[in-house]
Write an enzyme that holds these catalytic residues in place. Sequence first.
Site, PDB file in Angstrom:
ATOM      1  N   ASP A   1       0.879  -1.178   0.000  1.00  0.00           N
ATOM      2  CA  ASP A   1       0.000   0.000   0.000  1.00  0.00           C
ATOM      3  C   ASP A   1       0.915   1.227   0.000  1.00  0.00           C
ATOM      4  OD1 ASP A   1      -2.434   1.578   0.380  1.00  0.00           O
ATOM      5  OD2 ASP A   1      -1.735   1.918   2.415  1.00  0.00           O
ATOM      6  N   SER A   2       0.304   2.387  -0.177  1.00  0.00           N
ATOM      7  CA  SER A   2       1.090   3.621  -0.146  1.00  0.00           C
ATOM      8  C   SER A   2       1.553   3.946   1.281  1.00  0.00           C
ATOM      9  CB  SER A   2       0.240   4.767  -0.677  1.00  0.00           C
ATOM     10  OG  SER A   2      -0.934   4.881   0.091  1.00  0.00           O
TER      11      SER A   2
ATOM     12  N   HIS B   1      -7.222   3.165   3.614  1.00  0.00           N
ATOM     13  CA  HIS B   1      -7.028   3.959   4.833  1.00  0.00           C
ATOM     14  C   HIS B   1      -8.349   4.205   5.575  1.00  0.00           C
ATOM     15  CE1 HIS B   1      -3.073   4.922   3.242  1.00  0.00           C
ATOM     16  NE2 HIS B   1      -2.792   5.606   4.338  1.00  0.00           N
TER      17      HIS B   1
ATOM     18  N   GLU C   1      -3.562   8.709   8.634  1.00  0.00           N
ATOM     19  CA  GLU C   1      -2.114   8.557   8.869  1.00  0.00           C
ATOM     20  C   GLU C   1      -1.726   9.266  10.186  1.00  0.00           C
ATOM     21  OE1 GLU C   1       0.733   7.357   6.912  1.00  0.00           O
ATOM     22  OE2 GLU C   1      -0.644   6.239   5.627  1.00  0.00           O
TER      23      GLU C   1
ATOM     24  N   CYS D   1      -4.240  -1.338  -1.959  1.00  0.00           N
ATOM     25  CA  CYS D   1      -4.400   0.106  -2.140  1.00  0.00           C
ATOM     26  C   CYS D   1      -5.367   0.267  -3.303  1.00  0.00           C
ATOM     27  CB  CYS D   1      -3.047   0.714  -2.479  1.00  0.00           C
ATOM     28  SG  CYS D   1      -3.114   2.450  -2.951  1.00  0.00           S
TER      29      CYS D   1
ATOM     30  N   CYS E   1     -10.959   3.070  -0.164  1.00  0.00           N
ATOM     31  CA  CYS E   1      -9.566   3.427   0.116  1.00  0.00           C
ATOM     32  C   CYS E   1      -9.201   2.648   1.370  1.00  0.00           C
ATOM     33  CB  CYS E   1      -9.437   4.930   0.363  1.00  0.00           C
ATOM     34  SG  CYS E   1      -7.789   5.400   0.933  1.00  0.00           S
TER      35      CYS E   1
HETATM   36  N1  DGL Z   1      -4.631   3.578   0.783  1.00  0.00           N
HETATM   37  C1  DGL Z   1      -4.709   4.072  -0.520  1.00  0.00           C
HETATM   38  C2  DGL Z   1      -5.965   3.660  -1.255  1.00  0.00           C
HETATM   39  O1  DGL Z   1      -6.554   2.665  -0.899  1.00  0.00           O
HETATM   40  C3  DGL Z   1      -4.392   5.414  -0.900  1.00  0.00           C
HETATM   41  C4  DGL Z   1      -4.034   6.460   0.005  1.00  0.00           C
HETATM   42  C5  DGL Z   1      -3.133   7.369  -0.734  1.00  0.00           C
HETATM   43  O2  DGL Z   1      -1.961   7.047  -0.810  1.00  0.00           O
HETATM   44  O3  DGL Z   1      -3.616   8.381  -1.286  1.00  0.00           O
HETATM   45  O4  DGL Z   1      -6.362   4.292  -2.203  1.00  0.00           O
END
Ligand code: DGL
Length: 268
Positions: free
Chosen positions: A10-11, A186, A152, A73, A184
């Site tokens: 993931d990012s 997150h 985050e 992600c 997402c």
């Molecule tokens: N967790 C990521 C997603 O599911 C992206 C968050 C990001 O890096 O912008 O899209």
Amino acid sequence: MNNNPIGIFDSGLGGLTVVKAIRRLMPNESITYFGDTARVPYGNKSSELIQSYSLQIADFLINYDSKIIIVACNTATALALKVLQDKLTMPVVGVVKPGVEAALKITKNNKIGVIGTLSTIGSDVYKNELELANDAVKVTSRACPLFVPLAEEGWIDNPATKLIAEEYLKELRQANVDTLILGCTHYPLLTDVIQAVMTDKTKLVDSAHAMAVNASDLLVEHNLSAGRNNNGHLKLFVSDFPARFETVAKRFLGEEIANVEKIQIDTI
Ligand code: DGL
């Protein structure tokens, strides 16, 4: 049978929601995770950039003997899954399909909401997949870019997060969606506040659990499941701030985390 790890990336820390779901469902599977904390967020970057980051990280995970790759992600799934699947010889799966399938099973009024990063929402990947599967479905989408830094930052129950959620989710409430895809990885970290704003009339779809079920089926299908007695271990890599990641990962996964290792991104 194959005791090699599942490679997940993931990012940043969002993909830990998928790690948690997999650890719960398949504790015998080992996992190698890469969080690209040096380059987060992905959500406002071009597809060319996300594709090159994703290929670079997939190579890294393959060097660590990953038997399959999970793109944990949504942004990377929306913009790079196809490229990864075309270039790599191993099974590669992303979080969009499991989320779409779960939402279609849940909705009763066929009004489905999707929230995600600017890139995910701009790609229309969820809208297209949902409408392709069922043309009676009406999709309302909204990008919520501030949710990623809030997650985050750990601002889970901060009043500022509530205010921002109210603003972002206004149209989805007006659209009367009975199902909302957290598009997402997150966003599950902000489940409580999103649920409070949407009220309990709306069911939230966290694709992490659906992803874990999908991954388990994939392993069985390819005869790659770990042995029943295998002690699944978790190895975490990040591209920046390992100490901070370790603290959040410990709290979020509810388990002791051995050294999170920092990888110099331009050396992989
Ligand atoms: N967790 C990521 C997603 O599911 C992206 C968050 C990001 O890096 O912008 O899209």
